[in-house]
Design an enzyme around this catalytic site. Structure first.
Site, PDB file in Angstrom:
ATOM      1  N   ASP A  22      24.731  24.740  13.345  1.00 40.34           N
ATOM      2  CA  ASP A  22      24.351  23.745  12.401  1.00 40.34           C
ATOM      3  C   ASP A  22      23.185  23.853  12.499  1.00 40.34           C
ATOM      4  O   ASP A  22      22.415  25.472  11.452  1.00 40.34           O
ATOM      5  CB  ASP A  22      24.005  22.288  13.132  1.00 40.34           C
ATOM      6  CG  ASP A  22      24.423  20.605  12.550  1.00 40.34           C
ATOM      7  OD1 ASP A  22      25.109  20.924  11.476  1.00 40.34           O
ATOM      8  OD2 ASP A  22      23.264  20.602  12.972  1.00 40.34           O
ATOM      9  N   TYR A  61      15.403  17.099   7.914  1.00 43.13           N
ATOM     10  CA  TYR A  61      15.811  17.783   6.134  1.00 43.13           C
ATOM     11  C   TYR A  61      14.342  17.879   5.333  1.00 43.13           C
ATOM     12  O   TYR A  61      15.299  18.535   4.692  1.00 43.13           O
ATOM     13  CB  TYR A  61      16.983  17.061   6.755  1.00 43.13           C
ATOM     14  CG  TYR A  61      18.568  16.716   7.166  1.00 43.13           C
ATOM     15  CD1 TYR A  61      19.376  17.671   6.652  1.00 43.13           C
ATOM     16  CD2 TYR A  61      17.929  15.971   8.217  1.00 43.13           C
ATOM     17  CE1 TYR A  61      20.419  17.186   7.385  1.00 43.13           C
ATOM     18  CE2 TYR A  61      19.342  16.915   9.223  1.00 43.13           C
ATOM     19  CZ  TYR A  61      20.722  17.148   8.940  1.00 43.13           C
ATOM     20  OH  TYR A  61      21.959  17.075   9.813  1.00 43.13           O
ATOM     21  N   HIS A  72      33.353  20.863  13.834  1.00 37.26           N
ATOM     22  CA  HIS A  72      32.256  21.105  13.515  1.00 37.26           C
ATOM     23  C   HIS A  72      31.570  21.570  15.271  1.00 37.26           C
ATOM     24  O   HIS A  72      29.900  22.632  15.072  1.00 37.26           O
ATOM     25  CB  HIS A  72      31.648  20.583  12.852  1.00 37.26           C
ATOM     26  CG  HIS A  72      29.777  20.276  12.627  1.00 37.26           C
ATOM     27  ND1 HIS A  72      29.658  21.365  11.532  1.00 37.26           N
ATOM     28  CD2 HIS A  72      28.563  19.674  13.269  1.00 37.26           C
ATOM     29  CE1 HIS A  72      28.050  21.222  11.306  1.00 37.26           C
ATOM     30  NE2 HIS A  72      27.419  20.683  12.922  1.00 37.26           N
TER      31      HIS A  72
END
Length: 294
Positions: A74, A186, A241
């Protein structure tokens, strides 16, 4: 072997790999800056790509090594891609799990605008305060669903998180201001030098959980144009995931095969008397190492 986790995980997501490889390798799991027990600076500019990559470099140096097998999932996978691009001399081999090459991700979004919708959370996280509020509602229901929900969470019934394990992930995030540092990844990345089109020159393996409902489609097998060195791609069916927790036995076997494969390049020989480091924290003065014996 240096392991880098994603969001909303911490070093504990690598527990199966730490136990598996610690007898023959020096295995290290890093709590990324702003996550777990690491320091969490409050300013957005403390989470620039440059500073995050310095944390990785300094960890390798502080542990007394000049290079490592770098493993990332990730966000940790995205950082691993960038570190391999910036410092290939410090990466013996690169192992990425459910994290596309930055340029492959961008290409997928630009070619198929529908994929942008699946990355909408990255755009939402750019907003101030609202994402923190949304993620904390109803006792962090969104994050609980992310890790344990029927659509997004771990698929393997035998490996689903217990309530205690889930609370371990949520504890730091639930503290006052605990969500802002991870969300700053982010915010800083999308305003930083994210989309690098350089080709990675290190021997690389990509492992991809086929039923990933978080990242965009089409990025799992699209990395070959961005790799100069040997590369192998493995997809794991019926896997979410959270691949290293969902199918740890399969992941561990793939890693063993990759490290010992003489066809790709020279194998990475085990270090006799290997030592497991369960946690490395990032502090203002650099990595602080806490040794946890298995």
């Amino acid at each position: 072997m240096l392991f880098l986790h994603g969001f909303p995980e911490n070093w504990y997501s690598w527990r199966y790999q730490l136990c598996e490889f610690s007898e023959q390798y020096h295995t290290v799991a890093l709590d990324l800056r702003g996550c777990g027990d690491s320091d969490a600076p409050s300013q957005l500019n403390d989470y620039t790509l440059e500073k995050l990559l310095y944390d990785i470099r300094d960890t390798i140096d502080e542990l007394g090594h000049t290079s490592c097998v770098l493993v990332g999932h990730d966000w940790g996978g995205m950082l691993a891609w960038h570190f391999a691009l910036e410092r290939p001399d410090m990466v013996q081999r690169l192992i990425i799990m459910n994290a596309p090459h930055p340029a492959a991700w961008l290409d997928a979004v630009l070619r198929r605008p529908s994929q942008l919708l699946r990355s909408g959370h990255a755009c939402f996280f750019q907003l101030p305060l609202l994402p923190e509020i949304a993620l904390s509602l109803e006792d962090f229901k969104l994050l609980r669903n992310l890790l344990c929900g029927a659509r997004l969470g771990i698929r393997n019934r035998d490996r689903r998180l217990t309530e205690a394990q889930l609370e371990g992930y949520l504890y730091r995030l639930s503290q006052p201001g605990g969500l802002t540092p991870p969300l700053n990844y982010y915010r800083a990345f999308l305003s930083d030098h994210l989309y690098k089109h350089e080709d990675a020159g290190v021997t690389t393996m990509l492992i991809w959980g086929e039923e990933d409902s978080i990242l965009v489609e089409g990025t799992s097998g699209g990395i070959r144009p961005y790799i100069r060195g040997p590369v192998v791609v493995h997809t794991i069916p019926k896997c979410s995931h959270w691949v290293q927790e969902d199918q740890p036995e399969t992941v561990n076997k793939l890693i063993w095969d990759f490290l010992q494969d003489k066809d790709a390049s020279s194998p990475i020989l085990p270090q006799q008397g290997g030592e497991s480091v369960g946690l490395v924290k990032v502090t203002n003065g650099g990595p602080a190492i806490n040794f946890i014996t298995q």
